[in-house]
Scaffold this motif. Structure first.
Motif, PDB file in Angstrom:
ATOM      1  N   UNK A 103     -11.987  57.673  36.403  1.00  0.00           N
ATOM      2  CA  UNK A 103     -12.602  58.187  37.624  1.00  0.00           C
ATOM      3  C   UNK A 103     -13.723  57.238  38.041  1.00  0.00           C
ATOM      4  N   UNK A 104     -13.642  56.811  39.297  1.00  0.00           N
ATOM      5  CA  UNK A 104     -14.599  55.850  39.856  1.00  0.00           C
ATOM      6  C   UNK A 104     -15.375  56.539  40.969  1.00  0.00           C
ATOM      7  N   UNK A 105     -16.626  56.170  41.155  1.00  0.00           N
ATOM      8  CA  UNK A 105     -17.415  56.751  42.253  1.00  0.00           C
ATOM      9  C   UNK A 105     -18.290  55.663  42.859  1.00  0.00           C
ATOM     10  N   UNK A 106     -17.922  55.266  44.072  1.00  0.00           N
ATOM     11  CA  UNK A 106     -18.693  54.238  44.769  1.00  0.00           C
ATOM     12  C   UNK A 106     -18.752  54.548  46.257  1.00  0.00           C
ATOM     13  N   UNK A 107     -19.916  54.472  46.905  1.00  0.00           N
ATOM     14  CA  UNK A 107     -21.265  54.426  46.350  1.00  0.00           C
ATOM     15  C   UNK A 107     -21.513  55.603  45.393  1.00  0.00           C
ATOM     16  N   UNK A 108     -22.294  55.299  44.371  1.00  0.00           N
ATOM     17  CA  UNK A 108     -22.413  56.208  43.230  1.00  0.00           C
ATOM     18  C   UNK A 108     -23.489  57.280  43.403  1.00  0.00           C
ATOM     19  N   UNK A 109     -23.119  58.489  43.047  1.00  0.00           N
ATOM     20  CA  UNK A 109     -24.075  59.596  42.939  1.00  0.00           C
ATOM     21  C   UNK A 109     -24.337  59.782  41.459  1.00  0.00           C
ATOM     22  N   UNK A 110     -25.552  59.675  40.945  1.00  0.00           N
ATOM     23  CA  UNK A 110     -26.821  59.712  41.666  1.00  0.00           C
ATOM     24  C   UNK A 110     -27.484  58.362  41.969  1.00  0.00           C
ATOM     25  N   UNK A 111     -26.945  57.223  41.503  1.00  0.00           N
ATOM     26  CA  UNK A 111     -27.766  55.994  41.542  1.00  0.00           C
ATOM     27  C   UNK A 111     -27.672  55.215  42.852  1.00  0.00           C
ATOM     28  N   UNK A 112     -26.579  55.406  43.616  1.00  0.00           N
ATOM     29  CA  UNK A 112     -26.376  54.630  44.838  1.00  0.00           C
ATOM     30  C   UNK A 112     -25.709  53.282  44.587  1.00  0.00           C
ATOM     31  N   UNK A 113     -25.427  52.939  43.319  1.00  0.00           N
ATOM     32  CA  UNK A 113     -24.778  51.646  43.016  1.00  0.00           C
ATOM     33  C   UNK A 113     -23.443  51.543  43.756  1.00  0.00           C
ATOM     34  N   UNK A 114     -23.173  50.362  44.328  1.00  0.00           N
ATOM     35  CA  UNK A 114     -21.909  50.133  45.034  1.00  0.00           C
ATOM     36  C   UNK A 114     -21.072  49.082  44.319  1.00  0.00           C
ATOM     37  N   UNK A 115     -19.805  49.383  44.159  1.00  0.00           N
ATOM     38  CA  UNK A 115     -18.910  48.438  43.476  1.00  0.00           C
ATOM     39  C   UNK A 115     -18.794  47.127  44.237  1.00  0.00           C
ATOM     40  N   UNK A 116     -18.705  46.036  43.474  1.00  0.00           N
ATOM     41  CA  UNK A 116     -18.535  44.693  44.027  1.00  0.00           C
ATOM     42  C   UNK A 116     -17.057  44.294  43.916  1.00  0.00           C
ATOM     43  N   UNK A 117     -16.719  43.186  44.540  1.00  0.00           N
ATOM     44  CA  UNK A 117     -15.347  42.688  44.428  1.00  0.00           C
ATOM     45  C   UNK A 117     -15.009  42.406  42.967  1.00  0.00           C
ATOM     46  N   UNK A 118     -16.007  41.934  42.226  1.00  0.00           N
ATOM     47  CA  UNK A 118     -15.775  41.663  40.814  1.00  0.00           C
ATOM     48  C   UNK A 118     -15.442  42.953  40.056  1.00  0.00           C
ATOM     49  N   UNK A 119     -16.109  44.065  40.414  1.00  0.00           N
ATOM     50  CA  UNK A 119     -15.795  45.345  39.768  1.00  0.00           C
ATOM     51  C   UNK A 119     -14.337  45.732  40.028  1.00  0.00           C
ATOM     52  N   UNK A 120     -13.922  45.589  41.290  1.00  0.00           N
ATOM     53  CA  UNK A 120     -12.524  45.916  41.634  1.00  0.00           C
ATOM     54  C   UNK A 120     -11.561  45.048  40.822  1.00  0.00           C
ATOM     55  N   UNK A 121     -11.863  43.746  40.761  1.00  0.00           N
ATOM     56  CA  UNK A 121     -10.980  42.826  40.036  1.00  0.00           C
ATOM     57  C   UNK A 121     -10.919  43.160  38.545  1.00  0.00           C
ATOM     58  N   UNK A 122     -12.073  43.472  37.992  1.00  0.00           N
ATOM     59  CA  UNK A 122     -12.129  43.787  36.548  1.00  0.00           C
ATOM     60  C   UNK A 122     -11.291  45.017  36.233  1.00  0.00           C
ATOM     61  N   UNK A 123     -11.415  46.043  37.080  1.00  0.00           N
ATOM     62  CA  UNK A 123     -10.646  47.265  36.835  1.00  0.00           C
ATOM     63  C   UNK A 123      -9.145  46.963  36.941  1.00  0.00           C
ATOM     64  N   UNK A 124      -8.781  46.208  37.981  1.00  0.00           N
ATOM     65  CA  UNK A 124      -7.365  45.885  38.184  1.00  0.00           C
ATOM     66  C   UNK A 124      -6.814  45.138  36.963  1.00  0.00           C
ATOM     67  N   UNK A 125      -7.590  44.181  36.449  1.00  0.00           N
ATOM     68  CA  UNK A 125      -7.154  43.408  35.284  1.00  0.00           C
ATOM     69  C   UNK A 125      -6.911  44.308  34.076  1.00  0.00           C
ATOM     70  N   UNK A 126      -7.810  45.272  33.903  1.00  0.00           N
ATOM     71  CA  UNK A 126      -7.716  46.130  32.719  1.00  0.00           C
ATOM     72  C   UNK A 126      -6.529  47.084  32.767  1.00  0.00           C
ATOM     73  N   UNK A 127      -6.128  47.513  33.970  1.00  0.00           N
ATOM     74  CA  UNK A 127      -5.099  48.570  34.009  1.00  0.00           C
ATOM     75  C   UNK A 127      -3.755  48.123  34.571  1.00  0.00           C
TER      76      UNK A 127
END
Ligand code: PMP
Ligand code: GLN
Length: 384
Positions: free
Chosen positions: A163-187
């Motif tokens: 389960x992914x949450x972006x922009x994130x509650x509660x911190x407001x962190x937003x996923x980067x292109x690198x985050x998307x790529x990393x997740x794709x690589x892993x799964x």
């Protein structure tokens, strides 16, 4: 008889508790996340129009076609991504419905689901009710970014969902292109699906662009994208949202959704379909909320709290660990009672109630209310 609860560790949500406390003590309620201002009268008029026109019976289970079609066009315009309005998008009664239905559709008993902590409160109960096992992976503090090494270590043969949450509650962190790529690589070579909670997709700051998981081809084919019109159009009480997913996944999703709520309020669907036609209704949101975030953060600078302005969402976190070792829960309750400002202690977003001495404030409020809250915070020493 002693009732054998399916959710023994779950109580009333913190949002309900803090909003009630705020009301009991007449406090400024910056706890539960909802706008403190009215939505656009144009949108209200549209609902009234469609009610009067007789659009008051059950909508189709998947949502009224015109809303699905316009949502698909909007998504193509905003993200450049195509979905089939007939087979790949469902209108739901809030993102909560979408998240629950998606989890229920893919999680079988014994399946493991990765949750990134702190995690929004509705994810884990949905997994547990489906017989699944939440596996918690902490986000990296202080910025709440994803620790990809830890995510990789948490994946096993039993992992079925993340389960992914972006922009994130509660911190407001937003996923980067690198985050998307990393997740794709892993799964990419595994049977692992994704629920992407993107309810704050249009609330982003400092020119940042929301990167929906649908924009990554590997992720698109295995992800349920969950959104909320309640957040985007300042009408959280309407409980209306949507879920995008590839045809096969949407088929399974609808099998569940039809028995959770069956369908969603008809006049609201027609009204939102028309309202979506004007793109400024959602494209102006970053500017609208940035003013509030900046006003609030600027004011907080002259208090003793430490903060980094949120990247997205309508929440601002503040740290107080350098001032006191009081628990965040105690502090949130005490501030509500003693100085009339309600917030959310973020320990509630952790399974083990990890206390990082951080409070979350919702700044989706009228400017006057934010200014009043800032004045109180500036003049009172809560830690005396
Ligand atoms: N996900 C997150 C991260 C939220 O903050 C919320 C809260 N409003 C929801 C889902 C639920 O959205 P909705 O009100 O549309 O059910
Ligand atoms: N999502 C909102 C928040 O984080 C609360 C919604 C609710 O009360 N369920 O504050």
């Amino acid at each position: 008889m002693i009732f054998d609860s399916k959710l023994p560790d779950v109580g009333t949500t913190i949002f309900t508790i803090m909003s009630k406390l705020a009301s009991d003590f007449g406090a400024i309620n910056l706890s539960q996340g909802f706008p403190g201002f009215k939505g656009d009268p144009k949108l209200m008029d549209l609902v009234y129009h469609y009610m009067n026109e007789g659009k008051n019976q059950y909508a189709p289970m998947s949502g009224v076609p015109v809303l699905r079609e316009r949502l698909v066009s909007k998504t193509k315009k905003v993200h450049g991504v195509e979905y089939d309005s007939e087979k790949e998008v469902t209108i739901v009664s809030g993102a909560t419905d979408a998240i629950f239905s998606a989890i229920t559709a893919v999680v079988k008993p014994g399946a493991e689901v990765i949750l990134l902590e702190p995690a929004y409160d509705s994810y884990a109960p949905g997994i547990i009710l489906a017989g699944g096992i939440p596996v918690f992976v902490p986000l990296k503090l202080p910025d709440f970014s994803v620790d990809w090494q830890k995510v990789q270590e948490a994946i096993t043969d039993k992992t079925r969902l993340i389960v992914v949450n972006t922009p994130h509650n509660p911190s407001g962190y937003m996923w980067t292109q690198d985050d998307l790529n990393q997740l794709a690589l892993l799964i990419q070579n595994k049977e692992i699906y994704v629920v992407s909670d993107e309810v704050y997709e249009h609330i982003t700051f400092d020119g940042r662009v929301h990167l929906s998981l649908m924009t990554h081809p590997v992720l698109k084919e295995r992800t349920f994208i969950c959104g909320s019109f309640g957040k985007t159009f300042h009408v959280t009480g309407w409980k209306i949202g949507f879920c995008f997913g590839p045809g096969e996944l949407t088929k399974e999703f609808r099998k569940v959704h039809q028995f959770v709520t069956f369908s969603t309020a008809t006049p609201l669907q027609y009204a939102i379909a028309d309202y979506l036609e004007e793109e400024n209704h959602y494209l102006n949101l970053p500017k609208f909320y940035q003013k509030k975030r900046d006003l609030f953060c600027e004011g907080l600078k002259s208090t003793d709290f430490q903060l980094t302005p949120a990247q997205g969402s309508f929440f601002q976190q503040v740290n107080y660990g350098h001032l006191s070792q009081e628990s965040d829960m105690d502090l949130a309750v005490r501030m509500t009672k003693e100085i009339g400002i309600a917030s959310i202690p973020i320990s509630v977003f952790f399974k083990n109630k990890d206390d990082h001495k951080i409070l979350r404030f919702c700044f989706a409020k009228e400017d006057e209310e934010l200014i009043k809250a800032i004045e109180i915070l500036q003049k009172t020493n809560i830690f005396k």
